[in-house]
Design an enzyme around this catalytic site. Structure first.
Site, PDB file in Angstrom:
ATOM      1  N   HIS A 140       0.247  -2.905  10.879  1.00  0.00           N
ATOM      2  CA  HIS A 140       0.688  -4.188  10.390  1.00  0.00           C
ATOM      3  C   HIS A 140       2.132  -3.831   9.766  1.00  0.00           C
ATOM      4  O   HIS A 140       2.229  -2.757   9.071  1.00  0.00           O
ATOM      5  CB  HIS A 140      -0.467  -4.707   9.170  1.00  0.00           C
ATOM      6  CG  HIS A 140      -1.511  -5.355   9.548  1.00  0.00           C
ATOM      7  ND1 HIS A 140      -2.523  -4.710  10.571  1.00  0.00           N
ATOM      8  CD2 HIS A 140      -2.170  -6.357   9.577  1.00  0.00           C
ATOM      9  CE1 HIS A 140      -3.558  -5.374  10.705  1.00  0.00           C
ATOM     10  NE2 HIS A 140      -3.283  -6.822  10.096  1.00  0.00           N
TER      11      HIS A 140
ATOM     12  N   GLN B   8      -6.098  -1.102   5.062  1.00  0.00           N
ATOM     13  CA  GLN B   8      -6.114  -2.126   4.390  1.00  0.00           C
ATOM     14  C   GLN B   8      -5.431  -2.096   2.885  1.00  0.00           C
ATOM     15  O   GLN B   8      -4.488  -2.883   2.457  1.00  0.00           O
ATOM     16  CB  GLN B   8      -7.206  -3.038   4.294  1.00  0.00           C
ATOM     17  CG  GLN B   8      -7.286  -4.443   3.211  1.00  0.00           C
ATOM     18  CD  GLN B   8      -6.669  -5.452   3.951  1.00  0.00           C
ATOM     19  OE1 GLN B   8      -7.134  -5.884   4.999  1.00  0.00           O
ATOM     20  NE2 GLN B   8      -5.530  -5.701   3.728  1.00  0.00           N
TER      21      GLN B   8
ATOM     22  N   GLU C 183       4.417  -7.823   6.430  1.00  0.00           N
ATOM     23  CA  GLU C 183       3.737  -9.218   6.680  1.00  0.00           C
ATOM     24  C   GLU C 183       4.088  -9.740   5.132  1.00  0.00           C
ATOM     25  O   GLU C 183       3.086  -9.654   4.274  1.00  0.00           O
ATOM     26  CB  GLU C 183       2.215  -8.872   6.894  1.00  0.00           C
ATOM     27  CG  GLU C 183       1.459 -10.513   6.941  1.00  0.00           C
ATOM     28  CD  GLU C 183       0.028 -10.439   7.144  1.00  0.00           C
ATOM     29  OE1 GLU C 183      -0.619  -9.393   7.073  1.00  0.00           O
ATOM     30  OE2 GLU C 183      -0.529 -11.492   7.400  1.00  0.00           O
TER      31      GLU C 183
ATOM     32  N   HIS D  68      -9.543  -9.210  13.238  1.00  0.00           N
ATOM     33  CA  HIS D  68     -10.096  -8.258  12.248  1.00  0.00           C
ATOM     34  C   HIS D  68     -11.546  -8.519  12.321  1.00  0.00           C
ATOM     35  O   HIS D  68     -12.081  -9.313  11.777  1.00  0.00           O
ATOM     36  CB  HIS D  68      -9.608  -8.396  10.996  1.00  0.00           C
ATOM     37  CG  HIS D  68      -8.169  -8.125  10.704  1.00  0.00           C
ATOM     38  ND1 HIS D  68      -7.858  -7.238  10.274  1.00  0.00           N
ATOM     39  CD2 HIS D  68      -7.030  -8.806  11.044  1.00  0.00           C
ATOM     40  CE1 HIS D  68      -6.370  -6.969   9.815  1.00  0.00           C
ATOM     41  NE2 HIS D  68      -5.890  -8.071  10.580  1.00  0.00           N
TER      42      HIS D  68
ATOM     43  N   HIS E 271      -4.987  -8.550  18.336  1.00  0.00           N
ATOM     44  CA  HIS E 271      -4.636  -8.400  16.851  1.00  0.00           C
ATOM     45  C   HIS E 271      -5.846  -9.074  16.104  1.00  0.00           C
ATOM     46  O   HIS E 271      -5.721 -10.600  16.061  1.00  0.00           O
ATOM     47  CB  HIS E 271      -3.427  -8.637  16.407  1.00  0.00           C
ATOM     48  CG  HIS E 271      -2.955  -8.357  15.053  1.00  0.00           C
ATOM     49  ND1 HIS E 271      -2.227  -7.462  14.451  1.00  0.00           N
ATOM     50  CD2 HIS E 271      -3.794  -9.071  13.953  1.00  0.00           C
ATOM     51  CE1 HIS E 271      -2.167  -7.501  13.125  1.00  0.00           C
ATOM     52  NE2 HIS E 271      -3.447  -8.305  12.871  1.00  0.00           N
TER      53      HIS E 271
ATOM     54  N   ASP F 289      -5.987 -12.763  14.851  1.00  0.00           N
ATOM     55  CA  ASP F 289      -5.896 -12.316  13.532  1.00  0.00           C
ATOM     56  C   ASP F 289      -7.291 -12.384  12.501  1.00  0.00           C
ATOM     57  O   ASP F 289      -7.984 -11.445  12.495  1.00  0.00           O
ATOM     58  CB  ASP F 289      -4.734 -12.785  12.665  1.00  0.00           C
ATOM     59  CG  ASP F 289      -4.321 -11.765  11.664  1.00  0.00           C
ATOM     60  OD1 ASP F 289      -4.888 -10.656  11.586  1.00  0.00           O
ATOM     61  OD2 ASP F 289      -3.788 -12.388  10.743  1.00  0.00           O
TER      62      ASP F 289
HETATM   63 FE   FE2 Z   1      -3.883  -8.855  10.685  1.00  0.00          FE
END
Ligand code: FE2
Length: 432
Positions: free
Chosen positions: A215, A157, A218, A64, A62, A314
């Site tokens: 996701h 996102q 979170e 980005h 995971h 991440d």
């Molecule tokens: Fe993430």
């Protein structure tokens, strides 16, 4: 043999009684694993591991990569919150170009490869009518395939229902070649929208045959409960073992009775949970005074309940997390601290979070076994617990039988009055 690694300890090595072995490689496969000294043939290349840990490649499940190395552009996230991170990224996103994304992502990927990571699953923001970041990373996936197995996840996102043409953009991202379907139900405007989003992800999975990696929850909001919807949809769609939920930090705020119920359905549904401790120990708890929550999902309890748990990096120097150097062992070190997994057996168990557990969700041939692809790393340390403590050099990184990266371990000397003293960071009497 094309390559022989002599005198290595192969992960998993707990209890630490495993004997050193020699590992022989022919072509792109592991041809033989024998007790030390029992491969009598010569290798075209031979490397002496000197009793060090030989592990399958680290896996970053995971990250980005589209946002990597954008910290400070156009401004720093001074509040340090998740929301300011998303706002800062929205500003930076307007100026993305294919070359810009490829340059930054390539650099961050090379950092990970140099430190022993062989499989990277990157979320890619697809809330962009031009899908610029995705087009860039699709090119990079091909260009870097000799060095790393890069998988791409279509990540909405800014939401799917809460972003114009969100559903069409997700479909287009999958059509262009994403490996998995991402999501962000807790970020939709309403609870109902979030539930609808989860159902839509499974609809897309039925259409495309691709796995899901979203996701989920979170937030520190104990009312954010989309993971139960994910688990139920996983079972109803027969997708056990093909669904990953990242972050799930709200689980750190749920009451124990609800968390217990959730653990049971996650285990039955075979949902993998990916904790991202570097970001979440920094981002969560920002609305708390004291006591202040740690903001990581319930790693120890999930693992004990039989749920497949993994650990992701991440962020690497992006609007959410200004630090990071692409080290999965840095991320794992943070995890065992935040999750209080410092028991002797727990440290060895935790190493699976960045190796086999993280690989399971990617559905790849994985592990140091005869006949498997010759993918592995020799770390400059003795065992898994020492790997987490020292975060040592990845001495040699081998992918498909080829040495793709090597690092000279650091060497420190103290110039004392009576002469030079070496510093090894190893307990006196340790077997090294
Ligand atoms: Fe993430």
């Amino acid at each position: 043999m094309d390559l022989i690694i002599r005198n290595a300890r192969v992960h998993p090595t707990f209890p630490a009684s495993s004997e050193p072995v020699d590992v022989g490689v022919a072509g792109d496969r592991i041809a033989a694993i024998r007790p030390r000294g029992q491969i009598t043939a010569d290798g075209a290349m031979e490397l002496d591991a000197d009793g060090s840990l030989l592990s399958p490649p680290l896996v970053d499940p995971h990250v980005h990569m589209d946002a990597a190395l954008t910290v400070g552009e156009p401004r720093y996230n001074e509040s340090g919150t998740l929301i300011e991170g998303i706002q800062t990224w929205a500003e930076r996103k307007r100026t993305l170009t294919i070359e810009d994304v490829k340059r930054r992502a390539r650099e961050a990927i090379l950092w990970e490869v140099a430190q022993g990571t062989g499989l990277i699953r990157s979320h890619v923001d697809v809330c962009d009518p031009n899908l610029t970041a995705l087009r860039a990373l699709l090119e990079l996936r091909t260009e870097l395939r000799d060095l790393v197995d890069l998988r791409l996840i279509a990540f909405p996102q800014d939401g799917i229902l809460s972003f114009p043409d969100g559903k069409a953009l997700m479909r287009e991202a999958m059509r262009l070649g994403c490996d998995a379907i991402g999501g962000i139900p807790h970020y939709e405007w309403t609870r109902e929208d979030g539930v609808e989003e989860v159902h839509y992800l499974f609809e897309l999975a039925r259409e495309t045959g691709k796995p899901i990696d979203l996701h989920c929850d979170e937030t520190d909001d104990d009312q954010s409960r989309f993971l139960e919807v994910v688990a139920a949809d996983t079972m109803r769609n027969g997708m056990q073992g093909r669904v990953v939920a990242g972050h799930t930090t709200a689980m750190g705020s749920y009451n124990d009775a609800y968390a217990f119920k959730l653990l049971q359905i996650l285990r039955v549904a075979g949902v993998t949970i990916v904790a991202n401790p570097l970001d979440n120990i920094s981002l969560q708890g920002r609305f708390d005074t004291y006591p202040k929550r740690r903001g990581m999902t319930r790693v120890k309890e999930l693992d004990a309940a039989g749920v497949n748990v993994a650990c992701g990096h991440d962020s690497i120097m992006d609007p959410w997390y200004p630090l990071g150097r692409g080290s999965m062992l840095d991320a794992l070190s943070m995890l065992v601290h935040v999750g209080q997994m410092t028991g002797r057996g727990e440290l060895f168990r935790a190493f699976r979070f960045v190796t086999c557990n993280a690989a399971r969700a990617a559905e790849v041939e994985y592990g140091v076994k005869e006949g498997n692809p010759a993918n592995f790393v020799v770390f400059d340390c003795r065992d898994e617990a020492e790997a987490i403590r020292l975060r040592p050099a990845a001495r040699w990184v081998v992918r498909l039988g080829r040495l793709v990266a090597e690092t000279e371990p650091a060497h420190s000397v103290i110039h004392a009055a009576g002469g030079d003293l070496p510093v090894g960071y190893v307990k006196e009497g340790a077997n090294r």
